[in-house]
Design an enzyme around this catalytic site. Structure first.
Site, PDB file in Angstrom:
ATOM      1  N   TYR A   3      33.716 -85.953 -54.499  1.00 24.83           N
ATOM      2  CA  TYR A   3      34.312 -85.342 -55.689  1.00 24.83           C
ATOM      3  C   TYR A   3      35.459 -84.402 -55.303  1.00 24.83           C
ATOM      4  O   TYR A   3      36.516 -84.391 -55.935  1.00 24.83           O
ATOM      5  CB  TYR A   3      33.259 -84.599 -56.515  1.00 24.83           C
ATOM      6  CG  TYR A   3      33.661 -84.503 -57.967  1.00 24.83           C
ATOM      7  CD1 TYR A   3      33.362 -85.525 -58.853  1.00 24.83           C
ATOM      8  CD2 TYR A   3      34.395 -83.412 -58.431  1.00 24.83           C
ATOM      9  CE1 TYR A   3      33.779 -85.469 -60.179  1.00 24.83           C
ATOM     10  CE2 TYR A   3      34.811 -83.349 -59.747  1.00 24.83           C
ATOM     11  CZ  TYR A   3      34.494 -84.371 -60.622  1.00 24.83           C
ATOM     12  OH  TYR A   3      34.923 -84.317 -61.926  1.00 24.83           O
ATOM     13  N   VAL A  23      31.363 -84.326 -50.985  1.00 24.31           N
ATOM     14  CA  VAL A  23      32.648 -84.649 -50.356  1.00 24.31           C
ATOM     15  C   VAL A  23      33.529 -85.483 -51.295  1.00 24.31           C
ATOM     16  O   VAL A  23      34.700 -85.169 -51.506  1.00 24.31           O
ATOM     17  CB  VAL A  23      32.440 -85.423 -49.031  1.00 24.31           C
ATOM     18  CG1 VAL A  23      33.791 -85.774 -48.409  1.00 24.31           C
ATOM     19  CG2 VAL A  23      31.612 -84.605 -48.051  1.00 24.31           C
ATOM     20  N   LYS A  80      21.105 -84.632 -34.459  1.00 27.19           N
ATOM     21  CA  LYS A  80      20.922 -84.825 -35.897  1.00 27.19           C
ATOM     22  C   LYS A  80      19.443 -84.731 -36.209  1.00 27.19           C
ATOM     23  O   LYS A  80      18.594 -85.110 -35.389  1.00 27.19           O
ATOM     24  CB  LYS A  80      21.433 -86.217 -36.298  1.00 27.19           C
ATOM     25  CG  LYS A  80      21.749 -86.364 -37.760  1.00 27.19           C
ATOM     26  CD  LYS A  80      23.167 -85.954 -38.066  1.00 27.19           C
ATOM     27  CE  LYS A  80      23.457 -86.033 -39.561  1.00 27.19           C
ATOM     28  NZ  LYS A  80      24.842 -85.727 -39.876  1.00 27.19           N
ATOM     29  N   GLY A 106      31.186 -92.988 -54.076  1.00 25.38           N
ATOM     30  CA  GLY A 106      30.334 -91.810 -53.859  1.00 25.38           C
ATOM     31  C   GLY A 106      31.058 -90.537 -54.236  1.00 25.38           C
ATOM     32  O   GLY A 106      32.030 -90.143 -53.580  1.00 25.38           O
ATOM     33  N   GLY A 121      29.815 -87.324 -54.403  1.00 23.36           N
ATOM     34  CA  GLY A 121      28.944 -86.180 -54.114  1.00 23.36           C
ATOM     35  C   GLY A 121      29.779 -84.998 -53.660  1.00 23.36           C
ATOM     36  O   GLY A 121      30.946 -84.844 -54.051  1.00 23.36           O
TER      37      GLY A 121
END
Ligand code: NAD
Length: 347
Positions: free
Chosen positions: A185, A183, A78, A179, A181
């Protein structure tokens, strides 16, 4: 670094500073036992370097587990890029990040994570070939991993509902999404199409209003949404949302969402289990995006084969749920054990 609480025999942790663009970036390679270490890049305003290091260490280990559990021939890594008001994300900074990734010569493969877009990865790709999540160039992928992640989470929610509530459909069930965003939505779209009743929260008011209009969602508060009286809580914002305090306030029987590192500590998985909450381990349920960008990078997959791989997510989850119920052990512990076993075999 070796004494850091989140250090878990990571193979490499590399820091980059580029004076010209202000880039402050960290790449953590947790494991390359199964292949090159793949995982997105997070662009975030961290309070301190320590917070950024901890995030890179935890997220990269999560990627090793996620890629192993998804059956991908990829290790786990990452990147985090530390932004602040004096160091905003710019094309030049993205190029510097691309050169940093390139200097690792393929040991780490980057892609989108929070704060990064397909357009950003296109800029990164100008500097390195060790990047995925690019615009559609072949039949396999359209780059953006979020809709694939949302699909996997949606299928995972259905598997959890079937297992815990013995229901084949989401119609009439209440699902709370934190949330909205990339993902969250997309997930709402899929849930609403199935007739689920949505409760949604985001720190961006415009997006919750949009969900209220588009899906008839009831708007909740960013802090309160996790404690809604719902059938499923789907955390799709940031991590560490479950600790002793928040778990004691949960009212839903199922937690199944996209956010990485939902558990503040490993003990919180046991806490959820003791509280009677069925928890879909985050890195198992949210693997749709890495399956898509991983296969895009590796090549040789088709849109159909990628979809088929995403449809194996609920199968894997049901196996974990079944084992958890048979052994009375937390799903998080069982998933970690399975992932560690896969890594040990690869080593
Ligand atoms: P995103 O940045 O597009 O969306 C995050 C959303 O959460 C934003 O709308 C933001 O305003 C909102 N938010 C931030 N803090 C909040 C709070 N306290 N309460 C409510 N809302 C809040 O990110 P994304 O790509 O949708 O990813 C969401 C989560 O899923 C992240 O944890 C990410 O690591 C994880 N994830 C994403 C993918 C992917 O394919 N994008 C894959 C695996 C895991």
């Amino acid at each position: 670094m070796f004494d850091h609480p989140s250090f878990d025999r990571h193979e490499r942790v590399v820091f980059a500073h580029d004076a010209a663009t202000g880039l402050h970036a960290i790449v953590a390679v947790h494991s390359s036992a199964r292949g090159p270490a793949a995982g997105g890049c997070r662009f975030w305003h961290y309070n301190s370097t320590q917070d950024a290091v901890a995030d890179a260490l935890r997220l990269s280990r999560g990627m090793s587990y996620k890629n192993a559990m998804a059956g991908l021939p990829l290790g786990g890594g990452k990147a985090v890029v530390m932004l602040d008001t004096h160091r905003p994300k710019t094309p030049a900074m993205l190029e510097a990040f691309g050169r940093f990734v390139d200097s690792l010569q393929g040991q780490y493969i980057t892609a989108e994570d929070v704060g990064a877009s397909v357009a950003d990865m296109e800029i990164v790709a100008g500097q390195t070939r060790y990047v995925s999540g690019l615009p559609r160039t072949a039949v396999t992928s359209d780059g953006n991993p979020s809709p694939k992640t949302a699909l996997g989470v949606y299928l995972g929610i259905k598997a959890a509902v079937k297992f815990r509530l013995k229901k084949d459909e989401l119609r009439g069930l209440t699902i709370a999404v934190q949330g909205l965003g990339g993902v969250g939505y997309e997930l709402c779209k899929l849930l609403a199409a199935d007739g689920a009743k949505l409760r949604v929260a985001d720190v961006r008011e415009a997006v919750t209003q949009k969900a209220a209009t588009q899906f008839g969602a009831v708007v909740s508060s960013p802090d309160g949404v996790l404690f809604e009286r719902a059938d499923v809580i789907a955390p799709c914002a940031l991590g560490a949302v479950f600790d002793a305090n928040s778990i004691s306030k949960l009212q839903a029987p199922i937690v199944a969402g996209a956010a990485n590192n939902q558990l503040a500590t490993a003990q919180d998985g046991a806490r959820l289990h003791s509280a009677g909450v069925l928890y879909a381990p985050d890195y198992v349920i949210n693997a749709g995006g890495i399956i898509s960008v991983g296969r895009e990078y590796l090549g040789g997959a088709t849109a159909e084969s990628i979809l088929a791989e995403i449809h194996r997510i609920p199968v894997r989850l049901t196996e974990i749920f079944t084992r958890s119920s048979a052994t009375n052990r937390p799903t998080s512990e069982l998933a970690d054990e399975m992932a560690r076993q896969l890594l040990a075999e690869a080593r």
